[in-house]
Design a protein around this motif. Structure first.
Motif, PDB file in Angstrom:
ATOM      1  N   ARG A 147      84.342  17.502  91.878  1.00 12.62           N
ATOM      2  CA  ARG A 147      83.889  16.853  90.648  1.00 12.62           C
ATOM      3  C   ARG A 147      83.045  15.633  90.989  1.00 12.62           C
ATOM      4  O   ARG A 147      83.303  14.907  91.938  1.00 12.62           O
ATOM      5  CB  ARG A 147      85.070  16.404  89.803  1.00 12.62           C
ATOM      6  CG  ARG A 147      85.823  17.554  89.193  1.00 12.62           C
ATOM      7  CD  ARG A 147      86.908  17.033  88.327  1.00 12.62           C
ATOM      8  NE  ARG A 147      87.832  16.253  89.167  1.00 12.62           N
ATOM      9  CZ  ARG A 147      89.066  15.940  88.842  1.00 12.62           C
ATOM     10  NH1 ARG A 147      89.548  16.310  87.695  1.00 12.62           N
ATOM     11  NH2 ARG A 147      89.833  15.250  89.644  1.00 12.62           N
ATOM     12  N   HIS A 148      82.013  15.399  90.163  1.00 12.96           N
ATOM     13  CA  HIS A 148      81.216  14.177  90.306  1.00 12.96           C
ATOM     14  C   HIS A 148      81.517  13.284  89.118  1.00 12.96           C
ATOM     15  O   HIS A 148      81.371  13.672  87.968  1.00 12.96           O
ATOM     16  CB  HIS A 148      79.723  14.486  90.357  1.00 12.96           C
ATOM     17  CG  HIS A 148      78.885  13.248  90.473  1.00 12.96           C
ATOM     18  ND1 HIS A 148      78.857  12.498  91.614  1.00 12.96           N
ATOM     19  CD2 HIS A 148      78.087  12.624  89.579  1.00 12.96           C
ATOM     20  CE1 HIS A 148      78.062  11.458  91.427  1.00 12.96           C
ATOM     21  NE2 HIS A 148      77.582  11.514  90.196  1.00 12.96           N
ATOM     22  N   ASP A 149      81.944  12.106  89.408  1.00 12.84           N
ATOM     23  CA  ASP A 149      82.328  11.160  88.371  1.00 12.84           C
ATOM     24  C   ASP A 149      81.387   9.962  88.428  1.00 12.84           C
ATOM     25  O   ASP A 149      81.015   9.512  89.507  1.00 12.84           O
ATOM     26  CB  ASP A 149      83.764  10.712  88.622  1.00 12.84           C
ATOM     27  CG  ASP A 149      84.323   9.835  87.518  1.00 12.84           C
ATOM     28  OD1 ASP A 149      83.569   9.463  86.616  1.00 12.84           O
ATOM     29  OD2 ASP A 149      85.523   9.534  87.576  1.00 12.84           O
ATOM     30  N   ALA A 150      81.003   9.425  87.286  1.00 11.78           N
ATOM     31  CA  ALA A 150      80.124   8.250  87.247  1.00 11.78           C
ATOM     32  C   ALA A 150      80.774   7.062  87.938  1.00 11.78           C
ATOM     33  O   ALA A 150      80.095   6.173  88.425  1.00 11.78           O
ATOM     34  CB  ALA A 150      79.776   7.904  85.805  1.00 11.78           C
ATOM     35  N   ALA A 151      82.081   7.037  88.017  1.00 14.75           N
ATOM     36  CA  ALA A 151      82.773   5.947  88.697  1.00 14.75           C
ATOM     37  C   ALA A 151      82.598   6.043  90.213  1.00 14.75           C
ATOM     38  O   ALA A 151      82.931   5.117  90.933  1.00 14.75           O
ATOM     39  CB  ALA A 151      84.254   5.954  88.344  1.00 14.75           C
ATOM     40  N   ASP A 152      82.060   7.129  90.666  1.00 19.87           N
ATOM     41  CA  ASP A 152      81.844   7.347  92.094  1.00 19.87           C
ATOM     42  C   ASP A 152      80.496   6.783  92.535  1.00 19.87           C
ATOM     43  O   ASP A 152      80.034   7.036  93.620  1.00 19.87           O
ATOM     44  CB  ASP A 152      81.905   8.854  92.387  1.00 19.87           C
ATOM     45  CG  ASP A 152      81.910   9.147  93.871  1.00 19.87           C
ATOM     46  OD1 ASP A 152      82.442   8.332  94.633  1.00 19.87           O
ATOM     47  OD2 ASP A 152      81.364  10.199  94.255  1.00 19.87           O
ATOM     48  N   TRP A 153      79.864   5.994  91.699  1.00 21.68           N
ATOM     49  CA  TRP A 153      78.550   5.418  91.949  1.00 21.68           C
ATOM     50  C   TRP A 153      78.660   4.301  92.967  1.00 21.68           C
ATOM     51  O   TRP A 153      79.627   3.556  93.018  1.00 21.68           O
ATOM     52  CB  TRP A 153      78.002   4.904  90.629  1.00 21.68           C
ATOM     53  CG  TRP A 153      76.747   4.135  90.718  1.00 21.68           C
ATOM     54  CD1 TRP A 153      75.495   4.648  90.763  1.00 21.68           C
ATOM     55  CD2 TRP A 153      76.603   2.724  90.758  1.00 21.68           C
ATOM     56  NE1 TRP A 153      74.583   3.634  90.825  1.00 21.68           N
ATOM     57  CE2 TRP A 153      75.228   2.443  90.835  1.00 21.68           C
ATOM     58  CE3 TRP A 153      77.489   1.669  90.750  1.00 21.68           C
ATOM     59  CZ2 TRP A 153      74.730   1.156  90.878  1.00 21.68           C
ATOM     60  CZ3 TRP A 153      77.001   0.388  90.795  1.00 21.68           C
ATOM     61  CH2 TRP A 153      75.626   0.147  90.863  1.00 21.68           C
ATOM     62  N   SER A 154      77.654   4.151  93.803  1.00 23.75           N
ATOM     63  CA  SER A 154      77.641   3.099  94.821  1.00 23.75           C
ATOM     64  C   SER A 154      76.446   2.178  94.588  1.00 23.75           C
ATOM     65  O   SER A 154      75.351   2.649  94.294  1.00 23.75           O
ATOM     66  CB  SER A 154      77.524   3.723  96.204  1.00 23.75           C
ATOM     67  OG  SER A 154      77.245   2.737  97.172  1.00 23.75           O
ATOM     68  N   PRO A 155      76.614   0.867  94.767  1.00 22.32           N
ATOM     69  CA  PRO A 155      75.480  -0.039  94.621  1.00 22.32           C
ATOM     70  C   PRO A 155      74.396   0.239  95.650  1.00 22.32           C
ATOM     71  O   PRO A 155      73.239  -0.097  95.442  1.00 22.32           O
ATOM     72  CB  PRO A 155      76.080  -1.427  94.816  1.00 22.32           C
ATOM     73  CG  PRO A 155      77.438  -1.230  95.337  1.00 22.32           C
ATOM     74  CD  PRO A 155      77.848   0.168  95.042  1.00 22.32           C
ATOM     75  N   ASN A 204      74.708  -5.696  87.409  1.00 22.36           N
ATOM     76  CA  ASN A 204      75.456  -5.617  86.166  1.00 22.36           C
ATOM     77  C   ASN A 204      75.900  -4.170  85.944  1.00 22.36           C
ATOM     78  O   ASN A 204      75.665  -3.297  86.778  1.00 22.36           O
ATOM     79  CB  ASN A 204      74.647  -6.182  84.985  1.00 22.36           C
ATOM     80  CG  ASN A 204      73.431  -5.351  84.641  1.00 22.36           C
ATOM     81  OD1 ASN A 204      73.229  -4.250  85.134  1.00 22.36           O
ATOM     82  ND2 ASN A 204      72.597  -5.906  83.776  1.00 22.36           N
ATOM     83  N   ALA A 205      76.532  -3.909  84.822  1.00 22.25           N
ATOM     84  CA  ALA A 205      77.075  -2.580  84.542  1.00 22.25           C
ATOM     85  C   ALA A 205      75.994  -1.514  84.420  1.00 22.25           C
ATOM     86  O   ALA A 205      76.271  -0.324  84.555  1.00 22.25           O
ATOM     87  CB  ALA A 205      77.901  -2.618  83.257  1.00 22.25           C
ATOM     88  N   PHE A 206      74.760  -1.917  84.218  1.00 22.12           N
ATOM     89  CA  PHE A 206      73.656  -0.977  84.073  1.00 22.12           C
ATOM     90  C   PHE A 206      72.901  -0.763  85.378  1.00 22.12           C
ATOM     91  O   PHE A 206      71.901  -0.065  85.418  1.00 22.12           O
ATOM     92  CB  PHE A 206      72.695  -1.471  82.982  1.00 22.12           C
ATOM     93  CG  PHE A 206      73.378  -1.669  81.663  1.00 22.12           C
ATOM     94  CD1 PHE A 206      73.717  -0.587  80.871  1.00 22.12           C
ATOM     95  CD2 PHE A 206      73.708  -2.943  81.244  1.00 22.12           C
ATOM     96  CE1 PHE A 206      74.365  -0.771  79.670  1.00 22.12           C
ATOM     97  CE2 PHE A 206      74.354  -3.144  80.044  1.00 22.12           C
ATOM     98  CZ  PHE A 206      74.692  -2.053  79.245  1.00 22.12           C
TER      99      PHE A 206
END
Length: 105
Positions: free
Chosen positions: A8-16, A53-55
């Motif tokens: 699964r790919h989750d948006a929470a798995d995003w890296s800066p 930021n969150a965006f």
């Protein structure tokens, strides 16, 4: 199982590190840090850091500073602005504008 967490790919798995905003903020923070070091103000900005930021938009966090630090920074900016104004020639051109004009045939 077909519902394995690794699949699964989750948006929470995003890296800066996947963001252009992070690198822009980091580069700007580094440039500001280097200028503050040259001005002898490296200890006056303890909260200086790159952030997102969150965006995913890059931000440079300056943090809180003492009134004396704010006054010192204001004086440096005033000196830089007055120096830039004094460097203009009689036609009101800045040094970089004069160089461009001199290079043109």
């Amino acid at each position: 199982m077909g519902d394995d967490a690794a699949d699964r790919h989750d948006a929470a798995d995003w890296s800066p590190l996947d963001s252009d905003g992070w690198y822009a903020a980091r580069n700007a923070t580094t440039a500001l840090r280097d200028a503050l070091i040259r001005a002898g103000m490296e200890k006056d900005f303890p909260y200086l850091r790159a952030d997102l930021n969150a965006f995913g938009h890059g931000l440079v966090e300056l943090g809180r500073v003492s009134p004396a630090t704010a006054e010192h920074l204001a004086e440096l900016l005033r000196l830089a602005l007055s120096s830039a104004t004094e460097e203009r020639d009689e036609r009101g051109r800045a040094p970089e504008e004069r160089q461009e004009t001199e290079r043109k045939p």
